[in-house]
Design a protein around this motif. Structure first.
Motif, PDB file in Angstrom:
ATOM      1  N   UNK B 438       0.848  -1.189   0.000  1.00 28.44           N
ATOM      2  CA  UNK B 438       0.000   0.000   0.000  1.00 28.44           C
ATOM      3  C   UNK B 438       0.884   1.239   0.000  1.00 28.44           C
ATOM      4  N   UNK B 439       0.797   1.973  -1.071  1.00 27.94           N
ATOM      5  CA  UNK B 439       1.645   3.157  -1.245  1.00 27.94           C
ATOM      6  C   UNK B 439       1.016   4.333  -0.508  1.00 27.94           C
ATOM      7  N   UNK B 440       1.846   5.102   0.159  1.00 27.24           N
ATOM      8  CA  UNK B 440       1.353   6.272   0.887  1.00 27.24           C
ATOM      9  C   UNK B 440       0.777   7.273  -0.116  1.00 27.24           C
ATOM     10  N   UNK B 441      -0.140   8.113   0.333  1.00 31.49           N
ATOM     11  CA  UNK B 441      -0.675   9.131  -0.579  1.00 31.49           C
ATOM     12  C   UNK B 441       0.469   9.929  -1.226  1.00 31.49           C
ATOM     13  N   UNK B 442       0.383  10.124  -2.502  1.00 30.77           N
ATOM     14  CA  UNK B 442       1.405  10.831  -3.290  1.00 30.77           C
ATOM     15  C   UNK B 442       2.781  10.171  -3.147  1.00 30.77           C
ATOM     16  N   UNK B 443       2.791   8.906  -2.881  1.00 35.37           N
ATOM     17  CA  UNK B 443       4.073   8.244  -2.596  1.00 35.37           C
ATOM     18  C   UNK B 443       4.687   7.502  -3.775  1.00 35.37           C
ATOM     19  N   UNK B 444       4.105   7.645  -4.963  1.00 34.73           N
ATOM     20  CA  UNK B 444       4.622   6.861  -6.095  1.00 34.73           C
ATOM     21  C   UNK B 444       6.078   7.186  -6.409  1.00 34.73           C
ATOM     22  N   UNK B 445       6.388   8.491  -6.375  1.00 37.22           N
ATOM     23  CA  UNK B 445       7.768   8.887  -6.661  1.00 37.22           C
ATOM     24  C   UNK B 445       8.710   8.276  -5.644  1.00 37.22           C
ATOM     25  N   UNK B 446       8.285   8.320  -4.384  1.00 36.26           N
ATOM     26  CA  UNK B 446       9.122   7.781  -3.316  1.00 36.26           C
ATOM     27  C   UNK B 446       9.304   6.277  -3.488  1.00 36.26           C
ATOM     28  N   UNK B 447       8.231   5.598  -3.892  1.00 39.00           N
ATOM     29  CA  UNK B 447       8.351   4.149  -4.094  1.00 39.00           C
ATOM     30  C   UNK B 447       9.321   3.860  -5.231  1.00 39.00           C
ATOM     31  N   UNK B 448       9.178   4.618  -6.317  1.00 38.37           N
ATOM     32  CA  UNK B 448      10.090   4.420  -7.451  1.00 38.37           C
ATOM     33  C   UNK B 448      11.532   4.645  -7.002  1.00 38.37           C
ATOM     34  N   UNK B 449      11.720   5.686  -6.220  1.00 36.95           N
ATOM     35  CA  UNK B 449      13.072   5.993  -5.737  1.00 36.95           C
ATOM     36  C   UNK B 449      13.567   4.879  -4.812  1.00 36.95           C
ATOM     37  N   UNK B 450      12.686   4.440  -3.923  1.00 38.95           N
ATOM     38  CA  UNK B 450      13.085   3.387  -2.982  1.00 38.95           C
ATOM     39  C   UNK B 450      13.431   2.115  -3.745  1.00 38.95           C
ATOM     40  N   UNK B 451      12.596   1.765  -4.702  1.00 39.20           N
ATOM     41  CA  UNK B 451      12.875   0.549  -5.478  1.00 39.20           C
ATOM     42  C   UNK B 451      14.216   0.683  -6.190  1.00 39.20           C
ATOM     43  N   UNK B 452      14.490   1.899  -6.692  1.00 39.53           N
ATOM     44  CA  UNK B 452      15.740   2.120  -7.412  1.00 39.53           C
ATOM     45  C   UNK B 452      16.938   2.161  -6.465  1.00 39.53           C
ATOM     46  N   UNK B 463       3.558   3.365   4.472  1.00 38.38           N
ATOM     47  CA  UNK B 463       3.494   3.401   5.930  1.00 38.38           C
ATOM     48  C   UNK B 463       4.087   2.143   6.542  1.00 38.38           C
ATOM     49  N   UNK B 464       3.901   1.035   5.841  1.00 40.96           N
ATOM     50  CA  UNK B 464       4.394  -0.233   6.365  1.00 40.96           C
ATOM     51  C   UNK B 464       5.801  -0.480   5.816  1.00 40.96           C
ATOM     52  N   UNK B 465       6.768  -0.006   6.528  1.00 36.76           N
ATOM     53  CA  UNK B 465       8.142  -0.053   6.062  1.00 36.76           C
ATOM     54  C   UNK B 465       8.663  -1.467   5.879  1.00 36.76           C
ATOM     55  N   UNK B 466       8.248  -2.345   6.769  1.00 36.72           N
ATOM     56  CA  UNK B 466       8.719  -3.723   6.691  1.00 36.72           C
ATOM     57  C   UNK B 466       8.250  -4.390   5.390  1.00 36.72           C
ATOM     58  N   UNK B 467       6.979  -4.164   5.138  1.00 36.08           N
ATOM     59  CA  UNK B 467       6.394  -4.699   3.916  1.00 36.08           C
ATOM     60  C   UNK B 467       7.104  -4.130   2.695  1.00 36.08           C
ATOM     61  N   UNK B 468       7.416  -2.861   2.751  1.00 41.33           N
ATOM     62  CA  UNK B 468       8.110  -2.186   1.656  1.00 41.33           C
ATOM     63  C   UNK B 468       9.435  -2.896   1.359  1.00 41.33           C
ATOM     64  N   UNK B 469      10.162  -3.187   2.408  1.00 44.81           N
ATOM     65  CA  UNK B 469      11.459  -3.851   2.258  1.00 44.81           C
ATOM     66  C   UNK B 469      11.302  -5.234   1.654  1.00 44.81           C
TER      67      UNK B 469
END
Lengths: 440, 800, 169
Positions: B438-452, B463-469
């Protein structure tokens, strides 16, 4: 409350605790209860299966598949849990044998379930009774609770580390089709009681996708006795390739209807005339349905046959569920055929076309015929319909409806023809109204 | 799986082990009849029509449940088998109403076909058939119970295929019946109803006429229609829809949309829009006469001649007086590639302006730039069918791209594909996902950056950092990944995501957009700064020499810039081709009061009302050409219907250019040599080396269901130029003509595709639901009816 | 497990249901018994019963309806307080099952699937109930009565009418 009957020709193995208060666990223990399962724990699964194979016990639900072999089909290892499933969905018209086992000896079923579990490596068993048997469920529920309380069920059974077994009991809610093994699994999984495609067979993919042994209640209740007396001894009681005894329920027009435990291979004619006291009121016997309503009817001339799976097969019928229904000369075969098909029409699950439509058209045609609207062509049409259901349906229910119908028409064609001439029996109980109303 | 060989009817056939007998036979050309069997759905073995005789088996066996085995000997037809099938049909027909003469399925009914084959003409029964009244279950679905043969295809399709589960079975035996999810006791009218996605797949798979559609039922017979397979105009998936067309006095009318031969890119699938959303074409609100705005603001119908002459004269005057830079051009997302191409060519070479744009629903420019030099990394729609792992980030295909959703569900169900879903919303496809982030509101850029690899972005990504990892780790662990990107990702965010994907071993990408040809519009250069094929203006390209002296190599105004110019009085003319920017961008009508507005359109939209000239135009179902879906799959569009009084956008552009005095031959390279780069086909030569060419060509065109139109209005003349000039459009004509899709990808040399860091992406997603379709949806009575009904999520979707 | 905050069932039944779903590897397995127990309490499987059971088992109501309509003992309309189910299948039929049914019809003044106006009794002709050797037989709710004669039926119905009948649930 069903009354118990007795006859000197009986060999009481399975029924030896009937009428002795064995539903009480202490009484059951006094009567050698739960000794077989302990023996099984000591000697291990392979011993159990070899004893079961030696016993020649064949499935008492009606198909007559060798029980020991069925148990041996379950894979030794499995990623998914294995289960034992007791089929107490006794619904074949003419059959009430499991009824008395649940009533008089519920612990034998529990013990048998545990033995099957040990044999295949299952730690959980389910006892499924037909919905109408609510009062029997209460008895079985109490027996299961007592067994837990005594440490017979649950963890570390009889103090044996790591030997665990749980039993869950429940009933169905009115569906003959659920007596079919895979349909019963569907029902137990909370679904419509429609059979599954086979293969895979339950021994490989059964309940919850795990390997499953499913046995009729009587089959399961026989297991403790077999282990106590030894498979070979048990086999000796019966006939060739048909080990042991079974409960025969003799009903209909006989003097002493009831459940009798007779050795396999016992003569049918003797069972009717001696064990059950012959035809009621000294009337003439017309026909016998030998093993529940799905078995092709035998005429009075065809009764000199041994009651086992093979001999009955040779006689063109089946041993079935052991429910012997005796018809005297007053019974109209047209009416009997209609009542039989009305049942199958009501119970067809509707899954496959030949059964769903075939039973419905048979019922419609026979109803009209029975109520005086028949014509000569109908007799052939009934036979044609039934013959075209045979072997073509998804599960055996279609055959169960077709087989007796074909036999009724073939063996009693003259009665169907007489119907056309207006010499019908005086009293027609079955009216079209009721038939329509009885449909779901 | 290794192959096994078996014998069917004396013929040796070979197929992979595990194949079902019915499929193995079908592949070998041996048709085994079946009602309940449907490829890809769970097995039923209920109809018993597919029974065959297998050696050593005591009974007839169902071919649909029997896996083939080495050495198996099968007979698929014999008197015994024919009798079994005939008996089954006799049973079915006992209760089946013989209303074939009026039944929708008549002429295309599997029960009819089988009865014809097995001759179950004899009836044994005297009893009346069980009659039940037909029921309307939803705005689109009708159920005729007596016709139902209980094959359960609809139930399985709705549940397994669509993940909707709105249909079930109730009762048993001969009372068994298909039941929709709203029981009579809970509906206002006391009747049963459906609450579902209205996809119509249940109707599609029904082998008889038990389920019929509101749009088609009792309208006509199948053989009274022309069936034209073309591409659905609605979303970016580009499904093939077969339109059933019937002649009317003012042209022709589309009576039905369906997935007739299942030969398209969409396989078995078609959604409600492709099936029912054709009705706008038949709308009485269509504009069918050219109109000019009068001094009092009203519109007056005029002749084509007058309208075109007026438009040409006005545009030429404005171009001469205020320069091409004072003219803006906005194209639509439902034009063919040929029209989109021709529109920008018309703008750049005739009007002399680069102020060109379209409603952008995804950032294809950045996408092309980010993947330039990686032409093999653009995914096709077909990749959804078999990719072992898919990341869906953003978007909501269930609503916006139903075929994509169907393919993803099928891939998960049938192939065990691993689907990863990252979204700000709990989209329905998460139900098929192995992992949902679940991506945080307006978080697409951040997700792309995190994935990169930018761990600092984690905070604002989810919000769920563990899941993100875990999510990133799982993706990194995939050996081969398909990344489907929603329009939420644009500009730098999109670039980062592509970078992440490119760093993985074997990744393909697709960018999801809205409408049938939004991708084509971008590919064809309906952009102020990009020429066709993503070649930047100002860079090196061939267009300077191709487009003549009015062509300028300076980027023009984008959509916002065009309307800003209108505001400041710098926009003298605006040329709109099936676009409704006034509504979409909330343009103040007053700002256009001093702009000469020319529109091609079908309806009096907010934009059209402001126009000085209204040229009634054809829609996608009334023209030929090609379109390119979100994935870059190019498909042929075939003319299905006709409406008197309207012209295709292609024709209108040529006519307006002509009216402006432009050399039409330069705009559209049609006709014969020596016309530079024209079509070489010869139509008149009867002697010499090329004699007979015309005939052969005519035969070939006819056999491909095409008309000979070697005129300036022939879209294939434009396609010739596209093929020649647009990098990436190196298509195969034969493939196109045979109605197959082919995958194209931008091919401009990497060093040429550069975009300014300050470039505005201007992406505005359509945010269509299953029942809306931009402006056009408003003119589809069926879509409007459905949208009104479904203001909520259907109840038919079970909890996870 | 879904928690049901405003159960329509009595606390004991609700607690039984809470327990029932824990007995099986898959909670849906509790569906058939749950429907029966719910019917025992409410008198039939009402829309509210369907809704709560669907909620408890995380099923669609459509699924619950599909299952419920399959089993002949489950009903969606109220029956009488005492549901008289007379078997007329083969073993019962040939020893007078239809006489028993006819007798019940006359005595109660209702037909198959009828309910007496006072709601006390309902009548059903049913398929084999597994009492063939003690035929003719019937069940009143879950209780078996066998070796029936019209006189015996009268006595049994009198008992129920007077509140003396058994009612195992």
């Amino acid at each position: 409350m069903p009354t118990l009957v007795s006859h000197p020709d009986e060999v009481k193995v399975l029924s030896r605790r009937f009428g002795q208060g064995a539903a009480n666990i202490d009484r059951y223990l006094e009567l050698d209860g739960y000794k077989a399962v302990q023996k099984a724990i000591e000697n291990g699964p392979e011993w159990v299966i070899s004893e079961m194979k030696a016993s020649g016990l064949r499935g008492r639900g009606g198909a007559g598949f060798p029980t020991g072999m069925k148990w041996s089909f379950v894979p030794k290892t499995s990623e998914k849990p294995k289960y034992v499933l007791v089929n107490g969905d006794e619904s074949e018209p003419g059959t009430c044998k499991d009824h008395v086992i649940f009533l008089h000896d519920p612990h034998a079923i529990i013990e048998g379930t545990m033995i099957a579990g040990l044999a295949i490596g299952a730690k959980m068993g389910f006892i499924y009774l037909r919905g109408e048997y609510r009062y029997l469920l209460k008895i079985v529920e109490k027996a299961v609770a007592d067994a837990y309380a005594k440490g017979v069920l649950g963890k570390n059974i009889f103090g044996k580390e790591g030997v665990d077994f749980d039993i869950v009991t429940q009933t169905g809610a009115g569906a003959y089709e659920v007596g079919e093994e895979s349909a019963l699994m569907e029902s137990l999984e909370g679904k419509r009681g429609v059979p599954r495609i086979k293969p895979p067979f339950p021994a490989v993919v059964g309940l919850y996708g795990g390997p499953t042994v499913i046995n009729n209640a009587e089959t399961i209740a026989s297991a403790p006795h077999i282990l106590l007396m030894g498979g070979a001894e048990y086999a000796k009681i019966g006939s060739e390739r048909n080990g042991g005894t079974r409960l025969f329920g003799i009903s209909g027009m006989v003097e002493r209807p009831g459940i009798y435990e007779l050795p396999m291979g016992y003569n049918l004619k003797k069972a009717i005339y001696e064990v059950a006291g012959g035809v009621k009121g000294g009337k003439k016997l017309k026909a016998v349905v030998p093993g529940g309503s799905s078995c092709p009817v035998l005429t009075a001339d065809e009764l000199d046959v041994g009651l086992d799976f093979d001999q009955m097969g040779k006689a063109g019928t089946m041993l079935g569920s052991g429910g012997i229904v005796v018809l005297d000369e007053t019974v109209s075969m047209v009416e009997f055929a209609l009542r039989t098909i009305k049942f199958y029409q009501h119970e067809s699950c509707g899954w496959c076309i030949p059964c769903r439509e075939g039973t419905d058209w048979l019922k419609k045609t026979l109803t009209r015929f029975y109520n005086g609207g028949g014509n000569a062509k109908d007799i052939n049409n009934i036979q044609y319909l039934a013959e075209n259901m045979m072997g073509r349906t998804f599960c055996p229910l279609g055959d169960a409806a077709a087989m007796p119908t074909i036999a009724f028409v073939k063996k009693f064609r003259h009665e169907f023809e007489e119907y056309l001439g207006g010499t019908r029996t005086e009293k027609n109980f079955i009216t079209t109204d009721e038939l329509v109303g009885a449909a779901h | 799986m290794p192959d096994v060989t078996l014998t069917v009817d004396g013929q040796k056939i070979t197929a992979p082990a595990g194949t079902l007998l019915i499929d193995a036979c079908k592949t070998a050309g041996i048709q085994i009849p079946a009602f309940c069997y449907y490829p890809g759905l769970s097995l039923q073995a209920a109809c018993r029509m597919c029974v065959v005789r297998i050696d050593k088996m005591p009974k007839l066996q169902t071919a649909c449940t029997t896996p083939i085995a080495e050495g198996m000997v099968v007979s698929s037809e014999s008197p015994e088998i024919a009798q079994a099938r005939k008996a089954t049909l006799q049973l079915l027909l006992g209760n089946h109403p013989l209303d074939c003469p009026v039944c929708d399925a008549g002429g295309q009914c599997e029960l009819q076909d089988m009865t014809f084959k097995y001759g179950a003409a004899h009836s044994f029964y005297q009893e009346p058939k069980n009659h039940r009244e037909e029921q309307q279950w939803s705005p689109t679905v009708y159920f005729d119970r007596p016709r139902c043969i209980l094959c359960y295809r609809c139930v399985r399709m709705c549940g397994e295929g669509m993940d909707v589960y709105a249909l079930g079975i109730q009762n048993r035996g001969s009372s068994a019946v298909i039941a929709p999810n709203i029981p009579a006791s809970q509906s206002e009218d006391g009747l049963q109803h459906l609450d579902c996605e209205e996809c119509g797949m249940c109707i599609d798979v029904c082998p008889v006429g038990a389920l019929t559609s509101d749009t088609y039922r009792y309208k006509t017979r199948p053989w009274e229609m022309n069936h034209v397979a073309t591409v659905c105009t609605h979303c970016g998936d580009g499904c093939k829809t077969s339109l059933g067309v019937r002649q009317t006095i003012d042209g022709s009318e589309i009576v039905r949309g369906d997935n007739r031969d299942k030969s398209g890119i969409n396989g078995d699938f078609l959604c409600n829009k492709g099936r029912y959303g054709f009705d706008f074409a038949n709308s009485p609100e269509r504009i069918t006469q050219p109109m000019l705005k009068q001094a009092d603001g009203s519109h007056k119908a005029v002749s084509w001649d007058e309208a075109l002459r007026f438009t040409g004269k006005k545009l030429r005057e404005i171009r001469e007086a205020r320069g091409g830079g004072s003219i803006g051009v906005v194209g639509g997302n439902r034009l063919t590639n040929e029209e989109a191409y021709l529109l920008q060519k018309f703008a750049r070479s005739v009007l002399g302006t680069n102020n060109i744009d379209h409603h952008r629903t995804a950032d294809y420019v950045t996408f092309a730039a980010a993947l330039s030099g990686h032409r093999d990394r653009f995914a096709s729609q077909h990749d959804n069918e078999k990719a072992p792992a898919v990341l869906l980030i953003g978007g909501d295909p269930t609503n916006e791209a139903p075929l994509t959703a169907w393919n993803l569900r099928s891939n998960v169900r049938l192939n065990g594909a691993r689907l990863y879903v990252a979204n700000h919303a709990q989209i329905k496809l998460r139900r098929q996902a192995k992992a949902f982030l679940e991506i945080a509101p307006f978080g697409y850029g951040a997700v792309a950056a995190y994935l990169a690899g930018d761990d600092a972005a984690a905070q604002s990504a989810a919000h769920d950092g563990e899941n993100l990892g875990r999510f990133r780790e799982a993706l990194r662990g995939e050996g081969s990944l398909l990344i489907l990107i929603g329009s939420e990702l644009r500009g730098n965010d999109l670039r980062r995501l592509v970078e992440f994907g490119l760093a993985l071993p074997n990744t393909n990408f697709a960018l999801l957009s809205d409408y049938v040809n939004a991708h084509g519009a971008a590919d064809m250069g309906l952009l102020p700064d990009m020429l066709p094929g993503y070649q930047p203006l100002g860079g090196t390209h061939d267009y300077s020499s191709e487009y003549g002296e009015r062509f300028s190599n300076t980027p023009g105004r984008d959509m916002v810039g065009i309307f800003d110019a209108a505001q400041t009085g710098d926009l003298a003319a605006l040329y709109l081709v099936n676009a409704n920017p006034v509504a979409r961008y909330s343009v103040d009508p007053a700002s256009l009061s001093n702009t000469f507005v020319v529109v091609h359109d079908m309806f009096l939209t907010e934009t059209v009302r402001l126009a000085d000239v209204i040229l009634p135009s054809a829609n996608l179902y009334e023209k030929s050409g090609s379109v390119t879906n979100s994935y870059g799959d190019l498909q042929l569009v075939k003319k299905a219907s006709d409406r008197a009084g309207v012209r295709t956008d292609l024709e209108l552009l040529v006519r307006v250019a002509d009216a402006m005095g432009a050399d039409v031959r330069k705009l559209v390279p049609f006709g014969k040599k020596p016309q530079a780069n024209g079509i070489r086909a010869d139509l008149g030569q009867t002697r010499g080396a090329q004699s007979g060419e015309a005939d052969r060509h005519a035969v070939w065109l006819t056999s491909n269901n095409l008309e000979i139109k070697l005129s300036p209005f022939d879209p294939f003349a434009v396609l010739d130029e596209i093929q020649r000039l647009v990098p990436g459009y190196d298509l195969l004509r034969l493939q196109l003509m045979s109605g197959n899709d082919q995958h194209l990808a931008p091919a401009a040399p990497a060093d040429l595709v550069r975009i300014e860091p300050t470039r505005r992406d201007l992406v505005l997603p359509a945010e269509d639901t299953l029942f809306t379709s931009g402006t056009l949806g408003r003119y589809s009575p069926k879509l409007v009816e459905l949208a009104d009904k479904y203001t909520h999520e259907p109840v038919g979707i079970p909890a996870d | 497990m879904s928690t049901v905050t405003d159960s329509i069932f009595l606390p004991a039944t609700a607690a039984r249901f809470d327990n029932l779903v824990t007995l099986y590897p898959v909670k849906r397995s509790a569906l058939v018994p749950m429907l029966l127990y719910a019917q025992d309490e409410i008198g039939y499987v009402s829309d509210a019963v369907v809704a709560e059971i669907a909620q408890r088992l995380d099923l669609l109501e459509l699924d619950v309806r599909g299952v419920l309509s399959y089993y002949s003992m489950l009903r969606t309309e109220p029956a009488g307080k005492f549901n008289v189910q007379v078997c007329t299948n083969i073993s019962c039929m040939i020893v007078g099952g239809y006489d028993i049914l006819d007798h019940c019809k006359q005595r109660l003044g209702i037909g198959h699937k009828g309910v007496t106006p006072d709601g006390q009794f309902s009548l059903e002709e049913v398929e084999c109930i597994g009492a063939c050797c003690w035929a003719p037989a019937m069940q009143v709710n879950y209780d078996f009565h066998d070796n029936l004669t019209p006189a015996k039926v009268d006595a049994i119905l009198d008992d129920y009418a007077a509140g003396r009948g058994e009612d195992v649930k």
